[in-house]
Scaffold this motif. Sequence first.
Motif, PDB file in Angstrom:
ATOM      1  N   LYS A  32      93.603   2.921  27.281  1.00 18.57           N
ATOM      2  CA  LYS A  32      94.937   3.509  27.449  1.00 18.57           C
ATOM      3  C   LYS A  32      94.891   5.016  27.703  1.00 18.57           C
ATOM      4  O   LYS A  32      95.709   5.525  28.456  1.00 18.57           O
ATOM      5  CB  LYS A  32      95.855   3.155  26.291  1.00 18.57           C
ATOM      6  CG  LYS A  32      95.329   3.562  24.941  1.00 18.57           C
ATOM      7  CD  LYS A  32      96.183   2.964  23.859  1.00 18.57           C
ATOM      8  CE  LYS A  32      95.779   3.443  22.482  1.00 18.57           C
ATOM      9  NZ  LYS A  32      94.369   3.725  22.248  1.00 18.57           N
ATOM     10  N   SER A  56      98.754  10.636  21.561  1.00 17.25           N
ATOM     11  CA  SER A  56      99.164  10.694  20.152  1.00 17.25           C
ATOM     12  C   SER A  56      97.989  10.441  19.217  1.00 17.25           C
ATOM     13  O   SER A  56      97.962  10.934  18.092  1.00 17.25           O
ATOM     14  CB  SER A  56     100.297   9.707  19.871  1.00 17.25           C
ATOM     15  OG  SER A  56      99.865   8.387  20.102  1.00 17.25           O
ATOM     16  N   ARG A  99      94.011  12.083  15.002  1.00 23.09           N
ATOM     17  CA  ARG A  99      92.614  12.482  14.786  1.00 23.09           C
ATOM     18  C   ARG A  99      92.514  13.933  14.295  1.00 23.09           C
ATOM     19  O   ARG A  99      91.665  14.265  13.473  1.00 23.09           O
ATOM     20  CB  ARG A  99      91.808  12.314  16.084  1.00 23.09           C
ATOM     21  CG  ARG A  99      91.460  10.873  16.388  1.00 23.09           C
ATOM     22  CD  ARG A  99      90.850  10.716  17.762  1.00 23.09           C
ATOM     23  NE  ARG A  99      90.600   9.326  18.077  1.00 23.09           N
ATOM     24  CZ  ARG A  99      89.417   8.709  17.935  1.00 23.09           C
ATOM     25  NH1 ARG A  99      88.372   9.390  17.525  1.00 23.09           N
ATOM     26  NH2 ARG A  99      89.286   7.436  18.218  1.00 23.09           N
ATOM     27  N   SER A 104      92.486   6.271  11.360  1.00 21.96           N
ATOM     28  CA  SER A 104      93.048   4.944  11.164  1.00 21.96           C
ATOM     29  C   SER A 104      93.534   4.765   9.720  1.00 21.96           C
ATOM     30  O   SER A 104      94.539   4.103   9.462  1.00 21.96           O
ATOM     31  CB  SER A 104      91.971   3.917  11.545  1.00 21.96           C
ATOM     32  OG  SER A 104      92.347   2.641  11.165  1.00 21.96           O
ATOM     33  N   ALA A 111      96.659   7.099   9.034  1.00 25.72           N
ATOM     34  CA  ALA A 111      97.809   6.643   9.839  1.00 25.72           C
ATOM     35  C   ALA A 111      98.591   5.538   9.130  1.00 25.72           C
ATOM     36  O   ALA A 111      99.672   5.164   9.580  1.00 25.72           O
ATOM     37  CB  ALA A 111      97.330   6.147  11.202  1.00 25.72           C
ATOM     38  N   ARG A 114     103.127   9.532   9.238  1.00 26.16           N
ATOM     39  CA  ARG A 114     103.781   9.088  10.482  1.00 26.16           C
ATOM     40  C   ARG A 114     105.099   9.842  10.683  1.00 26.16           C
ATOM     41  O   ARG A 114     105.402  10.286  11.784  1.00 26.16           O
ATOM     42  CB  ARG A 114     104.013   7.573  10.471  1.00 26.16           C
ATOM     43  CG  ARG A 114     102.755   6.748  10.205  1.00 26.16           C
ATOM     44  CD  ARG A 114     102.867   5.354  10.741  1.00 26.16           C
ATOM     45  NE  ARG A 114     102.796   5.350  12.185  1.00 26.16           N
ATOM     46  CZ  ARG A 114     101.668   5.332  12.885  1.00 26.16           C
ATOM     47  NH1 ARG A 114     100.503   5.279  12.282  1.00 26.16           N
ATOM     48  NH2 ARG A 114     101.709   5.357  14.194  1.00 26.16           N
ATOM     49  N   ARG A 120      99.829   3.823  19.561  1.00 30.71           N
ATOM     50  CA  ARG A 120      99.964   2.498  18.957  1.00 30.71           C
ATOM     51  C   ARG A 120     101.432   2.083  18.847  1.00 30.71           C
ATOM     52  O   ARG A 120     101.760   0.916  18.914  1.00 30.71           O
ATOM     53  CB  ARG A 120      99.367   2.477  17.537  1.00 30.71           C
ATOM     54  CG  ARG A 120      97.918   2.868  17.442  1.00 30.71           C
ATOM     55  CD  ARG A 120      97.042   1.833  18.091  1.00 30.71           C
ATOM     56  NE  ARG A 120      95.620   2.049  17.842  1.00 30.71           N
ATOM     57  CZ  ARG A 120      94.887   3.030  18.340  1.00 30.71           C
ATOM     58  NH1 ARG A 120      95.441   3.919  19.130  1.00 30.71           N
ATOM     59  NH2 ARG A 120      93.599   3.129  18.078  1.00 30.71           N
ATOM     60  N   ASP A 121     102.289   3.103  18.615  1.00 30.55           N
ATOM     61  CA  ASP A 121     103.700   2.806  18.348  1.00 30.55           C
ATOM     62  C   ASP A 121     104.614   3.611  19.260  1.00 30.55           C
ATOM     63  O   ASP A 121     105.754   3.894  18.896  1.00 30.55           O
ATOM     64  CB  ASP A 121     104.021   3.132  16.881  1.00 30.55           C
ATOM     65  CG  ASP A 121     103.783   4.596  16.554  1.00 30.55           C
ATOM     66  OD1 ASP A 121     103.074   5.290  17.322  1.00 30.55           O
ATOM     67  OD2 ASP A 121     104.315   5.074  15.531  1.00 30.55           O
ATOM     68  N   ARG A 138      88.956  -1.456  12.637  1.00 30.75           N
ATOM     69  CA  ARG A 138      90.092  -0.609  12.974  1.00 30.75           C
ATOM     70  C   ARG A 138      91.263  -1.450  13.510  1.00 30.75           C
ATOM     71  O   ARG A 138      92.410  -1.209  13.192  1.00 30.75           O
ATOM     72  CB  ARG A 138      89.679   0.453  13.994  1.00 30.75           C
ATOM     73  CG  ARG A 138      90.663   1.578  14.027  1.00 30.75           C
ATOM     74  CD  ARG A 138      90.202   2.721  14.869  1.00 30.75           C
ATOM     75  NE  ARG A 138      88.855   3.155  14.560  1.00 30.75           N
ATOM     76  CZ  ARG A 138      88.167   3.972  15.350  1.00 30.75           C
ATOM     77  NH1 ARG A 138      88.685   4.392  16.466  1.00 30.75           N
ATOM     78  NH2 ARG A 138      86.953   4.343  15.013  1.00 30.75           N
ATOM     79  N   ASP A 183      94.941  -1.400  12.114  1.00 32.42           N
ATOM     80  CA  ASP A 183      96.057  -0.974  12.994  1.00 32.42           C
ATOM     81  C   ASP A 183      97.089  -2.090  13.194  1.00 32.42           C
ATOM     82  O   ASP A 183      98.292  -1.840  13.223  1.00 32.42           O
ATOM     83  CB  ASP A 183      95.523  -0.520  14.360  1.00 32.42           C
ATOM     84  CG  ASP A 183      94.733   0.791  14.292  1.00 32.42           C
ATOM     85  OD1 ASP A 183      94.732   1.433  13.220  1.00 32.42           O
ATOM     86  OD2 ASP A 183      94.102   1.160  15.297  1.00 32.42           O
ATOM     87  N   ARG A 193      98.819  -3.052   9.297  1.00 37.21           N
ATOM     88  CA  ARG A 193      99.412  -2.133   8.318  1.00 37.21           C
ATOM     89  C   ARG A 193     100.928  -2.373   8.265  1.00 37.21           C
ATOM     90  O   ARG A 193     101.547  -2.741   9.278  1.00 37.21           O
ATOM     91  CB  ARG A 193      99.092  -0.679   8.692  1.00 37.21           C
ATOM     92  CG  ARG A 193      99.754  -0.234   9.963  1.00 37.21           C
ATOM     93  CD  ARG A 193      99.418   1.199  10.328  1.00 37.21           C
ATOM     94  NE  ARG A 193      99.974   1.517  11.617  1.00 37.21           N
ATOM     95  CZ  ARG A 193      99.368   2.206  12.562  1.00 37.21           C
ATOM     96  NH1 ARG A 193      98.148   2.653  12.366  1.00 37.21           N
ATOM     97  NH2 ARG A 193      99.966   2.459  13.706  1.00 37.21           N
TER      98      ARG A 193
END
Length: 229
Positions: A21, A39, A44, A106, A109, A115, A136-137, A186, A190, A193
Amino acid sequence: MVNHLEEPPVITIDGPSGSGKGTIARQVAERLGFLLLDSGALYRAVALASLNTRTSSDDAFAVAQIALTAPIDFDSNPDTGESCVLLGGQDVTLALRREEVGEQASKIATHVGVRDALLARQRRWRQPPGLVADGRDMGTVVFPEAELKVFLTASAEIRAKRRYKQLIEKGMSAKIESLLADIRKRDDRDYNRPVAPLKAAEDAVSVDSSLLSIDQVVTKVLDLAENRL
Ligand code: DC
């Protein structure tokens, strides 16, 4: 799609670690002349700041404070022209790619405070002429009204191979078996969660990049963008 708020358009590209991505988002942003929000680099950078200060990833309050206050900036390298990430004025672009930083990212997050702290920072990137945001979101939480949402996947094995190649090309050492194990761990964190888990938005277009070249995926996203924007 109608842009109700008449804000600059957003294309979101979400997917698991190593799905490509980042590369796809960068190329799509370049072709459209849009801004690019990586993001994952924000998460990170917070992770690196927490490692630097020996803050435990379990200390939700302390890492949320870091996410709120960490002096993170995005810039471009004056020598190469490539985008870079600064933490406290220092170029940490390479350090952010380390596996231990990805692992820590990870973990931190998973905290809602982290967040929330990063939400406003991410939304500020929506500026003319438009934004490509990867993570991711992006399509589910940060830009739920995005004009185009892409959910990019690839098998864990292929993603481990890609990561291996990337690291070796950057002169870093890597073992494919441990990369695959890390990717699975991971993914599990991810996808499962409770807060903002990795999942395709209901209105996202899913693209499996396992058997596609980067150019093919970029062309596909640009075609979709042409119809929507
Ligand atoms: O995309 P990446 O591998 O650089 O992201 C590192 C970690 O940051 C990832 O394991 C989960 C987290 N992350 C997140 O939770 N939400 C985002 N939008 C981006 C990254």
